[in-house]
Structure formats: C-alpha cells, structure tokens
Write a protein that holds these residues in place. Structure first.
Motif: not given
Length: 397
Positions: A282-287, A292-298, A307-311
């Motif tokens: 229901g939502a995606w989180v990138a904390p 060097e995080e891969l782009p798909q992580t976000l 819906p995306v929640i990120c640090a």
C-alpha cells in the motif's frame, strides 16, 4: 560522429568489494544497474545516423544477450586476451572519421583509453560514466581518467568524491575532464502493477514495502523502531512491513524486531521481481541514508504509483529536487518517531494517498531510463556541435 559504448560488467554475486571492504551496494546489483543504463543509452541511438552505436560487452553476459534480443550492434569480448575481438574493434574504429568512446563503469575505463590510443589526435573523445559509486582512487588517478574529456556522475556524491581525489593530485597530473551530472533511470515498464483482488474472507492489511533492506545504511533498524511506535497504537488498521533484498543483516534485523516485539508484523524476504514485490504493497518506504543507494530503492514506489515515504538524506533530496512537493513524504534521518508518524498518516488518509499518486504521475516520466537516455543524447548533440570540446582542456569542475 559514431558512438562506441563499452560496458564490461561482471554479474557474479558478491556482497564485498574487490578490496575486501564491505560493499555499500552489492556488486552484482550495481553491475545490472550499469548494464541497464548502457543498454538504454545505446538503444536511444540505435536508429542510425551519425550517432549509430556499437556496444562492446562481455561475451556470454546478460548485457550481450539483451543487446542481441533488441537487435543492437554489439561486439562481445572474452577478456584482455581476446585477440580476435580486439582486432575486430580496431578494424571497426578505423572506418569512422569521428568517434565518441563512452565507457560505463570502472571495468571499462582501461579499454576506453586503449581505443582512444588507436585514433588520430583530435578524431575521438573519451567519456566515462559512473552512475552510483565513485571509482576507486587508483582509477580516478589513472591515465584513462586523464585522457577523458568528460565524466558523467550519477549523483553529487560521485562527483564530489572524484573531485576530492583529483584535487589531491599534483596539478600537472590532474585530470581536466568536465564532471557533469547524469542521474540513472529505472525501467518503468518493470513496475506496472495490475490490481490485486483480496482473497474472499481475508482480512485486509496495509502493507509497507521496502527495498535493498539488508544492505548497509538501508534504514532497516530505523524501520523496525518505527514499527515499535506503531505497535503501541490501538487505533490503527491491521498493518505489516515487508523488507525485500538480500544482504548480510538478516539476523541483526530479525533480532531487533524480536526484542521490540514486532517480529510478527515483519516479513524479511529475498530479492523478487518488482511486480511481485510491489503488487501487495500500500506504500513504499526508503528510510536509508547511503549515498550509494541504487535508484530503484527510492524510485520503485514512484514507478509503481505507490505513496512514498523517505528519509531526508542528501541523495534523496537530490533525486527529489525537481519533483512536486507531494511526490513523497520526507522525514528526518534516523528519527523513528517521525517515520512512524508519516506511516500512520499514509495508512489512515486516503486523500493524502491520492494527492501523492497524482504528484507521482506527473513526475514519473523523469525517472525512467528513456529520460536518462534523452539527456545523454542531448549531451552528444552538444559535443557534435562543439569541436573545441574534443580534447580535455577545461579545468575539472
């Protein structure tokens, strides 16, 4: 001007860097990411004309197979001792008056310089691209980097690290290539989701998904601590967290979840195809906070319309710089209470989710491989129209 792409990634599974240090990004995933960028860049120029490409890649590798499936001109090499392939490459480059040599990833840098050495002075330009991780210091100081006229950097972290190494070199030996930004894209088609009907009689749970969860600096422990804050609330609908991706931290994360009493709400899963990983979320989180995080992580959530929640990490701020404000809920780094509040808001507020999906729909095309490849093509047009840029004379910036 013809373009020679060189992408020599090895996709062997590993969770350590070649020098033995822990890898911030798994080398196999990084290799797949770089290969995908190279394929998209070459594919955008496949229709001939002065930019018609040739792709040099590893014999028997995934990139070679995908290039063949797409009908892209490709030359497979078996390694440094592949005399036949290198002779074919020498003959091919002789047929073209002007050549742009574009390498992707650290493995291709040396061969790029050797091809440049085959050319008459002023007839070729060497350019490198590093999309996620800056090259090792010895690569940054190498003759191949000093021979380059341009280096594409996938993030400010990559550009800053290369610049720092160059500034530590004697001025006469310092590379003079321009350091230009070219952010990596994701394959949007891989994230198209079909609606999933709930099983008859099954209780609906709100599922938060998270990618690359077991990598260093992924934010997995932060997520577990935010789960503990949610667990204390008795006014929330049923929920759970699913962590995707392989890595060395399974026991660490599970132990933390057990100690905080939320292990029953956590599923730690391995790598899965994007549609399989995202279809029930229901939502995606990138904390995470890794530079060097891969782009798909976000971007997985944006690409799938979740819906995306990120640090508020430096990398996330950079990647969201051109996005509408509602594209993602952004929380302070390493603040489990703030993350928990954002998760509660997304879970309980359907209107908020709708606004986020609408903003993502506007922004989605700009994160795709196609957009990245178009930015690269625009750079090629600029180079073709500026003969003075064919030698690395400008100071590194």
């Amino acid at each position: 001007m013809r373009i020679l792409f060189i992408a020599l990634q090895q996709e062997a599974e590993s969770t350590r860097r070649p020098d033995g240090a822990p890898a911030g990004t798994d080398p196999a995933r990084l290799a797949r990411l770089e290969a995908g960028q190279a394929l998209a860049m070459a594919g955008s120029l496949r229709d001939g004309g002065r930019f018609a490409p040739l792709l040099v890649c590893r014999q028997g590798g995934r990139l070679h197979a995908e290039a063949q499936a797409l009908g892209l001109p490709a030359l497979a090499v078996g390694g440094g001792g592949d005399v036949t392939a290198h002779a074919r490459l020498w003959l091919w480059q002789r047929r073209h008056k002007a050549l742009l040599i574009q390498t992707v990833g650290a493995e291709a840098v040396g061969l790029g310089r050797r091809v440049l050495g085959m050319r008459k002075k002023g007839s070729a330009l060497l350019s490198h691209a590093f999309f996620v991780r800056p090259p090792a210091p010895e690569c940054c100081r190498s003759r191949a980097m000093r021979a380059a006229a341009r280096v594409f950097c996938g993030s400010e972290h990559v550009r800053r690290r290369i610049r720092e190494i160059w500034e530590g070199m004697p001025e006469k030996r310092r590379p003079a290539a321009g350091l230009d930004m070219l952010a990596p894209g994701v394959a949007l088609a891989d994230y198209r989701l079909e609606p999933v009907a709930p099983a008859a009689g099954a209780a609906r749970r709100f599922v938060f998904g998270m990618g690359e969860s077991l990598a260093p600096r992924s934010g997995a422990l932060l997520m577990v601590r935010a789960m503990a804050a949610l667990w204390q609330r008795d006014d929330l609908p049923p929920w759970e967290v699913r962590m995707f991706g392989a890595g060395p931290r399974f026991e660490e994360v599970l132990r933390e979840a057990a100690s905080l009493g939320v292990a029953s709400r956590l599923c730690i899963l391995g790598d899965q195809a994007p549609t399989d990983a995202l279809r029930h979320c229901g939502a995606w989180v990138a904390p995470g906070t890794s530079p060097e995080e891969l782009p798909q992580t976000l971007w997985a959530g944006v690409a799938a319309g979740l819906p995306v929640i990120c640090a508020q990490s430096a990398l996330h701020r950079e990647r969201l710089a051109g996005a509408p404000a509602a594209t993602a809920l952004r929380v302070e780094e390493n603040d489990p209470q703030a993350l928990a509040r954002a998760m509660i808001g997304v879970m309980r507020d359907e209107r908020l989710r709708a606004r986020m999906r609408q903003a993502e729909e506007q922004f989605r095309p700009s994160i795709g491989l196609e957009c990245m490849a178009e930015r690269f093509r625009a750079c090629c047009e600029e180079l073709a129209g500026d003969p003075g840029s064919w030698t690395p004379t400008a100071p590194a910036r």
